[in-house]
Design a protein around this motif. Structure first.
Motif, PDB file in Angstrom:
ATOM      1  N   UNK A 133      14.751  -0.087  27.832  1.00 41.61           N
ATOM      2  CA  UNK A 133      13.786   0.962  27.557  1.00 41.61           C
ATOM      3  C   UNK A 133      13.750   1.277  26.060  1.00 41.61           C
ATOM      4  N   UNK A 134      14.927   1.463  25.462  1.00 41.50           N
ATOM      5  CA  UNK A 134      14.968   1.784  24.030  1.00 41.50           C
ATOM      6  C   UNK A 134      14.396   0.657  23.186  1.00 41.50           C
ATOM      7  N   UNK A 135      14.693  -0.573  23.610  1.00 43.87           N
ATOM      8  CA  UNK A 135      14.187  -1.758  22.915  1.00 43.87           C
ATOM      9  C   UNK A 135      12.658  -1.733  22.876  1.00 43.87           C
ATOM     10  N   UNK A 136      12.059  -1.537  24.062  1.00 39.41           N
ATOM     11  CA  UNK A 136      10.592  -1.520  24.130  1.00 39.41           C
ATOM     12  C   UNK A 136      10.009  -0.313  23.390  1.00 39.41           C
ATOM     13  N   UNK A 137      10.717   0.825  23.480  1.00 36.22           N
ATOM     14  CA  UNK A 137      10.243   2.015  22.769  1.00 36.22           C
ATOM     15  C   UNK A 137      10.184   1.750  21.272  1.00 36.22           C
ATOM     16  N   UNK A 138      11.265   1.146  20.763  1.00 32.62           N
ATOM     17  CA  UNK A 138      11.287   0.855  19.330  1.00 32.62           C
ATOM     18  C   UNK A 138      10.164  -0.116  18.965  1.00 32.62           C
ATOM     19  N   UNK A 139       9.975  -1.125  19.815  1.00 37.28           N
ATOM     20  CA  UNK A 139       8.928  -2.092  19.502  1.00 37.28           C
ATOM     21  C   UNK A 139       7.531  -1.491  19.588  1.00 37.28           C
ATOM     22  N   UNK A 140       7.379  -0.521  20.479  1.00 36.91           N
ATOM     23  CA  UNK A 140       6.087   0.154  20.550  1.00 36.91           C
ATOM     24  C   UNK A 140       5.824   0.907  19.240  1.00 36.91           C
TER      25      UNK A 140
END
Lengths: 314, 298
Positions: free
Chosen positions: A129-136
């Motif tokens: 989740x954090x990974x995708x959040x950062x990439x967003x």
């Protein structure tokens, strides 16, 4: 519904006419004219004659009425540069390119965003989740033209997998069309996908709390079925809502990314027109960009009713 | 007796007005968020680098005295460009213009937008109609497209870009403020103030505006990052500053003919833009949480 559609259609036409009118008058209110710049120093009488030929010696409101009349007949005038090709022809060639790019960008964006958003929601507050959040966040903060440049450097210049610039129409085959558009579509689609992914995540989280999901699990449906058929379908409604807003990003992205990849779509025509002070071309390009924009928003509104039959317009 | 001086009675602490104590609560909350703090540090570094550019940059950003397109090295941290200029120095100086344009345009469009929103919401009627029909028209299009349209009308160049970006961003502020005014206008404290004979201007500025501050601040943060991107985009397209002026968008644009020979010319200016915008976005996100502002989308 029909009444609503007619009203929305007419409002959309009004918005486009409003933009066209504002641009028409503002272009003429600003000091300095292209003919003066082009011809005055060389031959003042020729400039006068050309001005008369183009109707530029008439009062502005007369020019406006004439312009509007010709516009309704599909005549947008001729480009002031090169071999004075008609604006409608230049624009006619540009529109399919821009539409192809925005279409493919949407596909790319959804292909990234939906899995990312669903995974984030299912593994809330996990590393994924954090990974995708950062990439967003990164996707939203990265200039799309820079991403385009990076893609060219990696995939076109160094790996030589895809062409760096240009466009091939669909009539030359699916692969040439696709291979020319893939990198620009990724460049424009990434920022778009960031918004959709965030929205999918929060919509999924909301839906997963609902009773009907518990029921679906309780009656022993497979997890995959529950998520894809029951949760995702309902989560898509708010996602479509932001599609309209996110499409704004896509369209402005296309305007600039076309210039990176030398695709002669509406964006490139518009920017070249501005740089050359080719006013008829600028007017035509603005009119078409606005039209595409306003009507795709309308399309999104209609799309709601298809995805969610509960929504009714009156 | 001496310790009573160094430790004032508890009563006196409590006597501090509620507002005085809560005024800084948001900062406390902000500093507890790691991404926001990291973002604040990055922004501070970039702003300082821009302000102190003559001290930070090792070379003159326009001196064409070094090797052409030299790869990053100890002497030239980020390499040199096609005219033999030091890339690091150009990017440091570029921070000045990019940040200046971002901040100034948003301040101007905030002032104009707030003013229009106040007028429209407070007076209603035909004032509201005239203002909001225009705002709605602009609202129908993305800010960047509006900025491009305006540059098409006004022409290219730095000052025109500032005007264009300012006008392109004001609709967001106008809509937020108008919405706030409409909901605040009928609140008791506004009616009470009017009953005591306060004039319109005083009511708008002293009573309504402070209550609309949180969403305006959050919007301003979002707008600054968007304005920096818009300026970079316009400069990249050749519609912005005149050539040779170092701005991030233009430095990136200069790299376009040399992709195969000098990747650093394209990578680093884009990195500067991304890092700045990313930091501001993290900060904006934290502020939105802290002030509990919902996203305005319709």
């Amino acid at each position: 519904m029909t009444k609503y559609l007619i009203r929305r259609f007419l409002t959309s036409l009004l918005v486009i006419l409003g933009v066209a009118t504002l641009v028409f008058f503002l272009l003429r209110a600003v000091p300095g004219d292209p003919l003066g710049a082009m011809l005055a120093e060389v031959d003042p009488t020729a400039a006068e004659e050309l001005r008369r030929k183009l109707g530029l010696d008439q009062p502005v409101y007369v020019q406006y009425v004439l312009w509007l009349g010709r516009l309704l007949q599909g005549d947008m005038g001729n480009s002031l540069y090169g071999s004075n090709v008609s604006v409608s022809r230049i624009i006619g060639e540009a529109v399919p390119r821009t539409l192809s790019l925005t279409f493919l960008s949407t596909i790319v964006a959804l292909a990234i965003a939906l899995p990312a958003g669903i995974l984030s929601a299912l593994r809330k507050n996990s590393l994924v989740d954090y990974f995708f959040t950062f990439f967003a966040f990164l996707g939203l903060s990265m200039p799309d033209f820079w991403l385009g440049v990076l893609l060219i450097i990696v995939f076109a210049v160094n790996l030589r997998w895809l062409p760096a610039i240009g466009y091939a129409p669909l009539s030359e085959g699916l692969w040439p069309w696709f291979s020319h558009l893939l990198l620009p579509a990724i460049a424009t689609g990434t920022g778009f996908s960031a918004i959709i992914a965030r929205m999918t995540r929060s919509a999924m989280l909301e839906v997963l709390k609902a009773d009907y999901i518990k029921v679906a699990h309780a009656k022993g449906l497979r997890n995959q079925v529950v998520i894809l058929r029951h949760a995702l379908r309902n989560a898509l409604i708010p996602v479509v809502t932001v599609m309209g807003i996110a499409f704004a990003l896509l369209m402005s992205g296309a305007v600039i990314v076309e210039n990176v990849f030398a695709i002669k779509g509406l964006g490139r025509v518009l920017i070249q027109g501005i740089l050359n002070r080719d006013y008829p071309l600028v007017q035509g390009a603005i009119l078409l960009v606005s039209t595409i924009f306003v009507f795709s928003n309308l399309l999104v509104d209609i799309l709601y009713t298809i995805i969610d039959p509960r929504i009714q317009y009156d | 007796m001496s310790h009573s001086i160094s430790h004032p009675p508890q009563r006196q602490m409590d006597a501090l007005p509620q507002r005085e104590r809560s005024r800084w609560l948001w900062l406390n909350a902000l500093l507890r968020r790691v991404p926001a703090v990291a973002a604040l540090v990055v922004i501070t570094v970039i702003v300082l680098a821009g302000i102190l550019a003559p001290l930070v940059a090792p070379y003159d950003p326009n001196a064409q005295e070094y090797g052409f397109m030299e790869a990053p090295s100890v002497a030239h941290w980020l390499g040199t460009d096609d005219l033999g200029r030091d890339l690091f120095s150009r990017i440091v100086y570029g921070a000045r213009i990019s940040l200046f344009v971002g901040v100034v345009t948003v301040l101007l469009s905030m002032i104009l937008g707030v003013l229009l929103g106040l007028l429209a919401g407070y007076y209603g009627g035909w004032v509201d109609n005239v203002i909001m029909r225009y705002i709605d028209l602009q609202w129908a299009f993305p800010n960047f497209i509006i900025a491009v349209y305006l540059v098409a009308v006004f022409g290219t160049g730095l000052s025109n870009v500032i005007v264009a970006v300012t006008l392109a961003f004001l609709d967001d502020f106008a809509r937020i403020v108008r919405g706030m005014v409409l909901s605040l206008r009928t609140q008791d404290f506004v009616i009470a103030s009017r009953a005591t004979g306060a004039r319109d201007l005083r009511i708008m500025l002293r009573h309504i505006l402070p209550n609309a501050a949180a969403p305006i601040i959050v919007q301003a943060t979002v707008s600054i990052s968007a304005a920096i991107l818009a300026e970079a985009g316009l400069s990249f397209l050749g519609l912005g500053v005149k050539p040779s002026t170092p701005t991030w968008g233009l430095i990136l644009s200069d790299a376009r003919s040399f992709f195969s020979r000098a990747w650093w010319m394209a990578v680093f200016p884009g990195l500067a833009i991304t890092l700045t915008v990313l930091s501001i976005n993290f900060l904006g996100d934290a502020l939105r949480d802290i002030f509990d502002v919902r996203e305005y989308a319709d």
